[in-house]
Design a protein around this motif. Structure first.
Motif, PDB file in Angstrom:
ATOM      1  N   MET A  39      58.299  26.517  37.155  1.00 41.90           N
ATOM      2  CA  MET A  39      58.182  25.118  37.548  1.00 41.90           C
ATOM      3  C   MET A  39      58.597  24.218  36.389  1.00 41.90           C
ATOM      4  SD  MET A  39      54.828  22.997  38.846  1.00 41.90           S
ATOM      5  CE  MET A  39      54.694  24.017  40.312  1.00 41.90           C
ATOM      6  N   GLN A  40      59.353  23.166  36.693  1.00 38.77           N
ATOM      7  CA  GLN A  40      59.792  22.252  35.653  1.00 38.77           C
ATOM      8  C   GLN A  40      58.686  21.263  35.296  1.00 38.77           C
ATOM      9  OE1 GLN A  40      63.400  20.439  37.129  1.00 38.77           O
ATOM     10  NE2 GLN A  40      64.677  22.084  36.284  1.00 38.77           N
ATOM     11  N   LYS A  41      58.616  20.946  34.012  1.00 41.42           N
ATOM     12  CA  LYS A  41      57.677  19.924  33.564  1.00 41.42           C
ATOM     13  C   LYS A  41      58.151  18.550  34.054  1.00 41.42           C
ATOM     14  CE  LYS A  41      55.987  20.317  29.350  1.00 41.42           C
ATOM     15  NZ  LYS A  41      54.603  20.763  29.589  1.00 41.42           N
ATOM     16  N   LYS A  42      57.211  17.668  34.311  1.00 41.99           N
ATOM     17  CA  LYS A  42      57.544  16.322  34.743  1.00 41.99           C
ATOM     18  C   LYS A  42      57.506  15.375  33.553  1.00 41.99           C
ATOM     19  CE  LYS A  42      55.768  16.871  39.454  1.00 41.99           C
ATOM     20  NZ  LYS A  42      54.800  16.355  40.465  1.00 41.99           N
ATOM     21  N   SER A  43      58.348  14.353  33.587  1.00 39.09           N
ATOM     22  CA  SER A  43      58.315  13.349  32.532  1.00 39.09           C
ATOM     23  C   SER A  43      57.124  12.421  32.762  1.00 39.09           C
ATOM     24  CB  SER A  43      59.613  12.546  32.502  1.00 39.09           C
ATOM     25  OG  SER A  43      59.832  11.880  33.728  1.00 39.09           O
ATOM     26  N   SER A  44      56.352  12.184  31.693  1.00 36.35           N
ATOM     27  CA  SER A  44      55.216  11.271  31.775  1.00 36.35           C
ATOM     28  C   SER A  44      55.664   9.827  31.629  1.00 36.35           C
ATOM     29  CB  SER A  44      54.206  11.597  30.665  1.00 36.35           C
ATOM     30  OG  SER A  44      53.762  12.932  30.768  1.00 36.35           O
ATOM     31  N   PHE A  45      56.663   9.598  30.779  1.00 35.37           N
ATOM     32  CA  PHE A  45      57.213   8.256  30.583  1.00 35.37           C
ATOM     33  C   PHE A  45      58.510   8.374  29.807  1.00 35.37           C
ATOM     34  CE2 PHE A  45      54.743   8.980  26.704  1.00 35.37           C
ATOM     35  CZ  PHE A  45      55.615   8.556  25.716  1.00 35.37           C
ATOM     36  N   SER A  46      59.278   7.292  29.816  1.00 35.41           N
ATOM     37  CA  SER A  46      60.426   7.156  28.927  1.00 35.41           C
ATOM     38  C   SER A  46      60.419   5.743  28.372  1.00 35.41           C
ATOM     39  CB  SER A  46      61.744   7.449  29.653  1.00 35.41           C
ATOM     40  OG  SER A  46      61.988   6.469  30.646  1.00 35.41           O
ATOM     41  N   THR A  47      60.934   5.594  27.163  1.00 31.73           N
ATOM     42  CA  THR A  47      60.930   4.284  26.530  1.00 31.73           C
ATOM     43  C   THR A  47      62.051   4.211  25.505  1.00 31.73           C
ATOM     44  OG1 THR A  47      59.523   2.651  25.394  1.00 31.73           O
ATOM     45  CG2 THR A  47      59.328   4.941  24.683  1.00 31.73           C
ATOM     46  N   GLN A  48      62.430   2.985  25.169  1.00 31.93           N
ATOM     47  CA  GLN A  48      63.393   2.744  24.105  1.00 31.93           C
ATOM     48  C   GLN A  48      62.639   2.285  22.857  1.00 31.93           C
ATOM     49  OE1 GLN A  48      67.253   2.109  24.288  1.00 31.93           O
ATOM     50  NE2 GLN A  48      67.152   3.629  25.912  1.00 31.93           N
TER      51      GLN A  48
END
Length: 294
Positions: free
Chosen positions: A1-10
């Motif tokens: 199972m692939q891990k999910k992204s919790s957040f992304s930010t610049q």
């Protein structure tokens, strides 16, 4: 199972002199990823003037600094008497332990025709018992950074910290940690499995990429959930791209970060400042240290 992204930010701008810098960690969502509590990206810049002043001598305590020089040369001085010049692809690592003063100067690489400077600096939080030890230092040239070609000409992976398969960095592991530089050719895919107890993040320094089926932009910092799973990195661009993947076991002690110090309590932080102002971290002798290298 692939891990999910919790957040992304610049990142947020944190320039020093003529260096254009984006602070990726800490950010508004996270203060740490595994033992990593800080990441600055010195973005690629054509240097027109040699920096002779450095970034300015300053103290550290409680962390290890790790500067990864993608392009350029990095001159290091510290109050423990360490000096080195590390070139493109190399790493400067310094365990600040119970207190040290250091200075780094980033310029274009005198060994190449390129005038580009480009680097990443990480801070690695140390366990409380290591924070009381003597400082330590390693200069690792690019040719000594462990590297492996990926199958079928898909690219390569460098192990800056930690281990991957039969590759192991010489940088000490005071807790579980990993920092990988993954270079993918056009259309290439790289996948890695991560255990449930590990925290992990990816960073795309220059180009967009596909991570676990989700498209992210250049300059994005992406953190993943804490569940066991895989991270798939894919390059859908028409030219090669680079991605960073890093993290490790969660830090198990309280974190009090203030200025250049990362300690385990407010009292520890106050003591770190007191010792610095009392002169206990020593001084840098620039001419003597530079003169030791022929």
């Amino acid at each position: 199972m692939q891990k999910k992204s919790s957040f992304s930010t610049q990142g947020q701008r944190a320039d020093i002199g003529e260096l254009e810098i984006y602070r990726m960690l800490p950010n508004r969502y996270a203060d740490a990823v595994g033992p990593f509590v800080f990441l600055d990206h010195i973005v690629p810049t054509i240097q027109t003037r040699i920096n002779k002043e450095g970034t300015g001598a300053h103290p550290h305590r409680g962390i290890a600094t790790l500067t990864y020089i993608l392009n350029g040369e990095d001159e290091h001085f510290d109050s423990a008497g360490n000096y080195a010049m590390v070139h493109s692809g190399g790493v400067q690592w310094m365990n600040s332990g119970k207190g040290i003063i250091h200075d780094e100067t980033l310029n274009y690489d005198s060994q190449t025709d390129s005038k580009v400077v480009h680097a990443l600096q990480f801070w690695i939080n140390l366990p409380s018992d290591i924070k009381a030890e003597k400082p330590a230092y390693l200069a690792i040239q690019g040719s000594d950074v462990p590297r492996k070609d990926l199958p079928e000409g898909k690219g390569w992976i460098k192990v800056i910290a930690g281990k991957f398969e039969d590759l192991r960095s010489v940088i000490p592991d005071y807790s579980e940690q990993f920092l990988y530089h993954i270079h993918l050719e056009a259309g290439a895919v790289f996948e890695i499995a991560l255990a449930a107890e590990l925290e992990a993040a990816a960073y795309l320094p220059e180009m967009p990429g596909i991570i676990n089926g989700e498209r992210f932009n250049a300059g994005d910092f992406i953190e993943f959930d804490r569940k066991e799973g895989t991270v798939e990195l894919k390059n859908n661009e028409k030219k090669a791209t680079d991605m960073l993947l890093f993290g490790g076991g969660p830090y198990q002690e309280p974190i009090f970060a203030e200025g250049p110090f990362v300690m385990n309590s407010k009292v520890d932080t106050a003591i770190a400042y007191r010792d610095f102002y009392n002169g206990e971290y020593g001084k840098i002798d620039y001419e003597k240290q530079r003169g030791q290298v022929k």
